[in-house]
Design a protein around this motif. Sequence first.
Motif, PDB file in Angstrom:
ATOM      1  N   LYS A 262       8.298  19.607  -3.965  1.00  0.00           N
ATOM      2  CA  LYS A 262       9.296  18.344  -3.504  1.00  0.00           C
ATOM      3  C   LYS A 262       9.658  18.527  -2.125  1.00  0.00           C
ATOM      4  N   SER A 263       9.267  19.236  -1.409  1.00  0.00           N
ATOM      5  CA  SER A 263       9.632  19.155  -0.095  1.00  0.00           C
ATOM      6  C   SER A 263       9.058  17.849   0.593  1.00  0.00           C
ATOM      7  N   SER A 264       9.590  17.347   1.434  1.00  0.00           N
ATOM      8  CA  SER A 264       9.203  15.992   2.242  1.00  0.00           C
ATOM      9  C   SER A 264       7.701  15.975   2.592  1.00  0.00           C
ATOM     10  N   SER A 265       7.515  17.231   3.265  1.00  0.00           N
ATOM     11  CA  SER A 265       6.072  17.438   3.854  1.00  0.00           C
ATOM     12  C   SER A 265       5.124  17.398   2.684  1.00  0.00           C
ATOM     13  N   VAL A 266       5.223  17.936   1.591  1.00  0.00           N
ATOM     14  CA  VAL A 266       4.234  17.983   0.499  1.00  0.00           C
ATOM     15  C   VAL A 266       4.347  16.218   0.084  1.00  0.00           C
ATOM     16  N   ILE A 267       5.351  16.163  -0.239  1.00  0.00           N
ATOM     17  CA  ILE A 267       5.380  14.413  -0.563  1.00  0.00           C
ATOM     18  C   ILE A 267       4.803  13.711   0.136  1.00  0.00           C
ATOM     19  N   GLU A 268       5.133  13.700   1.596  1.00  0.00           N
ATOM     20  CA  GLU A 268       4.466  12.682   2.329  1.00  0.00           C
ATOM     21  C   GLU A 268       2.863  12.891   2.644  1.00  0.00           C
ATOM     22  N   THR A 269       2.625  13.963   2.483  1.00  0.00           N
ATOM     23  CA  THR A 269       1.200  14.386   2.733  1.00  0.00           C
ATOM     24  C   THR A 269       0.372  13.765   1.494  1.00  0.00           C
ATOM     25  N   THR A 270       0.889  13.943   0.242  1.00  0.00           N
ATOM     26  CA  THR A 270       0.317  13.544  -0.869  1.00  0.00           C
ATOM     27  C   THR A 270       0.277  11.972  -0.920  1.00  0.00           C
ATOM     28  N   PHE A 271       1.305  11.425  -0.666  1.00  0.00           N
ATOM     29  CA  PHE A 271       1.349   9.926  -0.607  1.00  0.00           C
ATOM     30  C   PHE A 271       0.405   9.320   0.407  1.00  0.00           C
ATOM     31  N   ALA A 272       0.123   9.951   1.746  1.00  0.00           N
ATOM     32  CA  ALA A 272      -0.624   9.564   2.584  1.00  0.00           C
ATOM     33  C   ALA A 272      -2.268   9.547   1.807  1.00  0.00           C
ATOM     34  N   TYR A 273      -2.402  10.671   0.981  1.00  0.00           N
ATOM     35  CA  TYR A 273      -3.763  10.651   0.490  1.00  0.00           C
ATOM     36  C   TYR A 273      -3.973   9.422  -0.469  1.00  0.00           C
ATOM     37  N   TYR A 274      -2.764   9.221  -1.324  1.00  0.00           N
ATOM     38  CA  TYR A 274      -2.742   8.235  -2.105  1.00  0.00           C
ATOM     39  C   TYR A 274      -3.229   6.707  -1.422  1.00  0.00           C
ATOM     40  N   ALA A 275      -2.594   6.653  -0.281  1.00  0.00           N
ATOM     41  CA  ALA A 275      -2.834   5.591   0.400  1.00  0.00           C
ATOM     42  C   ALA A 275      -4.370   5.373   0.850  1.00  0.00           C
ATOM     43  N   ARG A 276      -4.837   6.582   1.202  1.00  0.00           N
ATOM     44  CA  ARG A 276      -6.281   6.493   1.502  1.00  0.00           C
ATOM     45  C   ARG A 276      -7.249   6.339   0.282  1.00  0.00           C
ATOM     46  N   GLN A 277      -6.621   6.693  -0.944  1.00  0.00           N
ATOM     47  CA  GLN A 277      -7.552   6.417  -2.259  1.00  0.00           C
ATOM     48  C   GLN A 277      -7.394   5.072  -2.532  1.00  0.00           C
ATOM     49  N   VAL A 278      -6.230   4.578  -2.475  1.00  0.00           N
ATOM     50  CA  VAL A 278      -6.343   2.967  -2.448  1.00  0.00           C
ATOM     51  C   VAL A 278      -7.143   2.143  -1.570  1.00  0.00           C
ATOM     52  N   VAL A 279      -7.180   2.593  -0.360  1.00  0.00           N
ATOM     53  CA  VAL A 279      -7.849   1.723   0.614  1.00  0.00           C
ATOM     54  C   VAL A 279      -9.313   1.964   0.148  1.00  0.00           C
ATOM     55  N   ALA A 280      -9.486   3.100  -0.066  1.00  0.00           N
ATOM     56  CA  ALA A 280     -11.026   3.595  -0.487  1.00  0.00           C
ATOM     57  C   ALA A 280     -11.578   2.669  -1.484  1.00  0.00           C
ATOM     58  N   HIS A 281     -10.740   2.675  -2.520  1.00  0.00           N
ATOM     59  CA  HIS A 281     -11.094   1.845  -3.929  1.00  0.00           C
ATOM     60  C   HIS A 281     -10.844   0.249  -3.787  1.00  0.00           C
ATOM     61  N   PHE A 282      -9.911  -0.211  -3.185  1.00  0.00           N
ATOM     62  CA  PHE A 282      -9.428  -1.696  -3.183  1.00  0.00           C
ATOM     63  C   PHE A 282      -9.993  -2.423  -1.831  1.00  0.00           C
ATOM     64  N   GLY A 283     -10.142  -1.412  -0.856  1.00  0.00           N
ATOM     65  CA  GLY A 283     -10.309  -2.132   0.629  1.00  0.00           C
ATOM     66  C   GLY A 283      -9.024  -2.442   1.383  1.00  0.00           C
TER      67      GLY A 283
END
Length: 258
Positions: free
Chosen positions: A232-253
């Motif tokens: 739950k450190s901010s670094s882990v959370i923000e790193t994970t969310f950045a990965y989510y954003a890349r997944q979303v873009v890769a899937h939906f454009g």
Amino acid sequence: MQQKPKSYYAKRADAEMADNLEQSDLTVQQQLTVTSRMMALEGHDAGVAGQITAKAEEEGTFWTLRFGRGFDETTPASFIRVDEDLKTVEGEGFANPAARFHLWVYKARPDVNCIVHAHPPWISALSMLKQPLIVAHMDQTPFYDDCAYLADWPGLPIADDEGTIISKALGEKSSIILAHHGYLTAANTVSEACFLGIYLERAARMQVRAAGAGTITPVDAALATESRDFFKSSSVIETTFAYYARQVVAHFGDECLE
């Protein structure tokens, strides 16, 4: 080689992530879009059930997905700004009436800036069995001593009573499993609320599957606490969310965030 304590390596990893990882420049509406789309990818959608809200800069107002939009079709323009009575003050459309209980959580928890609520299948399975989460795996530790449980369903949450009941049951914790209903995560940032929502459904999936094979054994309290604090450190959370954003873009454009 001199052996160092685990705390040394945890602090070092946190510092390295903070120094080397890019900071997100997404707007709140874009972050909410990433959250919605990622929840759709992870199977958290159930028609138009579930809500995502976040405090707006204007005091007493909140961003929320306008009613009728599914998680998989959101864009930043899909979010409207509503007041403390869920009346639209910016954007087109109206809020999901069931988002009313979010208002009571915000009232009880000034530290909360974003709430995610959904009815995904594995959380729903736990809710039907009336089972709280058992932290028995490393990936479940973000919820150690931080996941509440509401044992009795208060009914469709479109009025005020349900809001007071749910906010009281949540207390000071970041997540809650709602019996016969679903889950809610409440956090200081959109990225954390999203992270917790995705991980909570995975935690429920592990529990339901493991229960079918034998007796679940909880992890050690001290080790769970250590692991929770790292996850739950901010670094882990923000790193994970950045990965989510890349997944979303890769899937939906890219256009989904425009």
